[in-house]
Write a protein that holds these residues in place. Structure first.
Motif, PDB file in Angstrom:
ATOM      1  N   TRP A 236     -41.095  35.856   6.584  1.00  0.00           N
ATOM      2  CA  TRP A 236     -42.431  36.367   6.093  1.00  0.00           C
ATOM      3  C   TRP A 236     -42.085  37.745   5.008  1.00  0.00           C
ATOM      4  O   TRP A 236     -42.120  38.783   5.674  1.00  0.00           O
ATOM      5  CB  TRP A 236     -42.861  36.631   7.062  1.00  0.00           C
ATOM      6  CG  TRP A 236     -44.915  36.909   7.014  1.00  0.00           C
ATOM      7  CD1 TRP A 236     -45.542  37.736   5.722  1.00  0.00           C
ATOM      8  CD2 TRP A 236     -45.687  36.741   7.732  1.00  0.00           C
ATOM      9  NE1 TRP A 236     -46.716  36.831   6.133  1.00  0.00           N
ATOM     10  CE2 TRP A 236     -46.995  37.309   7.142  1.00  0.00           C
ATOM     11  CE3 TRP A 236     -45.749  36.170   9.661  1.00  0.00           C
ATOM     12  CZ2 TRP A 236     -48.585  36.977   8.130  1.00  0.00           C
ATOM     13  CZ3 TRP A 236     -46.839  36.138   9.758  1.00  0.00           C
ATOM     14  CH2 TRP A 236     -48.035  36.813   8.851  1.00  0.00           C
ATOM     15  N   LYS A 237     -40.923  37.002   4.178  1.00  0.00           N
ATOM     16  CA  LYS A 237     -40.680  37.937   3.592  1.00  0.00           C
ATOM     17  C   LYS A 237     -41.786  39.318   2.889  1.00  0.00           C
ATOM     18  O   LYS A 237     -41.346  40.502   2.857  1.00  0.00           O
ATOM     19  CB  LYS A 237     -40.268  37.193   1.676  1.00  0.00           C
ATOM     20  CG  LYS A 237     -39.440  38.565   0.954  1.00  0.00           C
ATOM     21  CD  LYS A 237     -39.240  37.710  -0.020  1.00  0.00           C
ATOM     22  CE  LYS A 237     -38.324  38.437  -1.170  1.00  0.00           C
ATOM     23  NZ  LYS A 237     -37.088  38.324  -1.877  1.00  0.00           N
ATOM     24  N   GLU A 238     -43.009  39.134   2.168  1.00  0.00           N
ATOM     25  CA  GLU A 238     -43.458  40.100   2.635  1.00  0.00           C
ATOM     26  C   GLU A 238     -44.242  41.175   2.977  1.00  0.00           C
ATOM     27  O   GLU A 238     -44.960  42.291   2.971  1.00  0.00           O
ATOM     28  CB  GLU A 238     -45.046  39.386   1.560  1.00  0.00           C
ATOM     29  CG  GLU A 238     -45.880  38.808   2.022  1.00  0.00           C
ATOM     30  CD  GLU A 238     -45.115  37.076   2.556  1.00  0.00           C
ATOM     31  OE1 GLU A 238     -46.369  36.109   2.857  1.00  0.00           O
ATOM     32  OE2 GLU A 238     -44.464  36.537   2.442  1.00  0.00           O
ATOM     33  N   ALA A 239     -44.054  40.775   4.278  1.00  0.00           N
ATOM     34  CA  ALA A 239     -43.926  41.841   5.318  1.00  0.00           C
ATOM     35  C   ALA A 239     -43.192  42.394   6.276  1.00  0.00           C
ATOM     36  O   ALA A 239     -43.430  43.590   7.025  1.00  0.00           O
ATOM     37  CB  ALA A 239     -45.373  41.040   6.586  1.00  0.00           C
TER      38      ALA A 239
ATOM     39  N   GLN B  19     -34.226  40.733   6.617  1.00  0.00           N
ATOM     40  CA  GLN B  19     -36.250  40.546   6.726  1.00  0.00           C
ATOM     41  C   GLN B  19     -35.986  42.018   8.219  1.00  0.00           C
ATOM     42  O   GLN B  19     -37.006  41.639   8.219  1.00  0.00           O
ATOM     43  CB  GLN B  19     -37.458  39.831   6.978  1.00  0.00           C
ATOM     44  CG  GLN B  19     -36.349  39.076   5.781  1.00  0.00           C
ATOM     45  CD  GLN B  19     -38.028  37.223   5.784  1.00  0.00           C
ATOM     46  OE1 GLN B  19     -38.503  37.825   6.595  1.00  0.00           O
ATOM     47  NE2 GLN B  19     -38.185  36.799   5.185  1.00  0.00           N
TER      48      GLN B  19
END
Length: 216
Positions: free
Chosen positions: A142-145, A167
């Motif tokens: 979940w790259k954006e988080a 991540q």
């Protein structure tokens, strides 16, 4: 409404399965005493919800034995307020335990039916302020988080997916069942410290396969 039988079964689960097998973290014991495991299994199996069993949840997936849920949680050294990425929401039981412990849970599931039913269960139980669910390929993370203080992968694969390592926050911990045998794996705990990765190996387990771009 919790029946007397379910209440006693849950208490027995905590004392006879968890405490007797070495789980000492009081917060984890309290969380598993509180979260209603029978709410996360198929209706026909609710009488077995607090037994020392892996149970089917549909779509070829399973809910882990209570001791395995407790063990995984304890290995990751949970602390209130930490951000955790869970790969494999499944029925949502492990998600609920992590949320009950006060972690901020980001959970990914690849199967639409499981994703939707877990979302509904968690909402009914009130675990909405610190859980966020996503339907996606968990091996991509979940790259954006990111970054995440903890990453828990609840399916077995041959290697740790590279995006998940990327991540993981510095000083973070990642736990995953790893093995070349699709039926048996070992728990591997990775520590990230100033970009360096160290590894601890725990006992043998058997998890469903990690499916995705960086899985089987």
């Amino acid at each position: 409404m919790l029946t007397d039988y379910q209440k006693k079964s849950r208490e027995r689960m905590v004392h006879e399965q968890l405490m007797r097998n070495g789980i000492r973290n009081r917060a984890i014991l309290h969380a598993m005493q509180k979260v209603p495991r029978h709410f996360f299994v198929q209706e026909a199996l609710t009488s077995q919800a607090y037994e020392d069993l892996t149970l089917p949840i549909g779509s070829g997936q399973t809910i882990s034995r209570p001791i395995v849920v407790a063990w995984m949680t304890e290995i990751l050294q949970p602390q209130k307020g930490l951000k955790i990425l869970e790969i494999g929401t499944g029925c949502g039981y492990q998600t609920a335990v992590l949320a009950e412990l006060g972690l901020n849970v980001f959970s990914i599931e690849r199967i639409p039916e499981l994703h939707q039913s877990a979302k509904q269960r968690l909402a009914k139980l009130g675990y909405t302020s610190n859980t966020l669910l996503k339907l996606s390929d968990g091996t991509l993370g979940w790259k954006e988080a990111a970054p995440f203080d903890r990453i828990m992968i609840t399916a077995g694969g041959p290697v740790v997916p590279p995006p998940l390592l990327e991540q993981l926050a510095d000083q973070g911990l990642l736990l995953m069942p790893i093995g070349n045998d699709r039926q048996k794996q070992n728990f591997i705990l990775l520590h990230k410290n100033n970009g360096e990765i160290t590894k601890e190996t725990f006992g043998e387990v058997s998890f469903v396969e990690l499916i995705g771009n960086h899985g089987w």
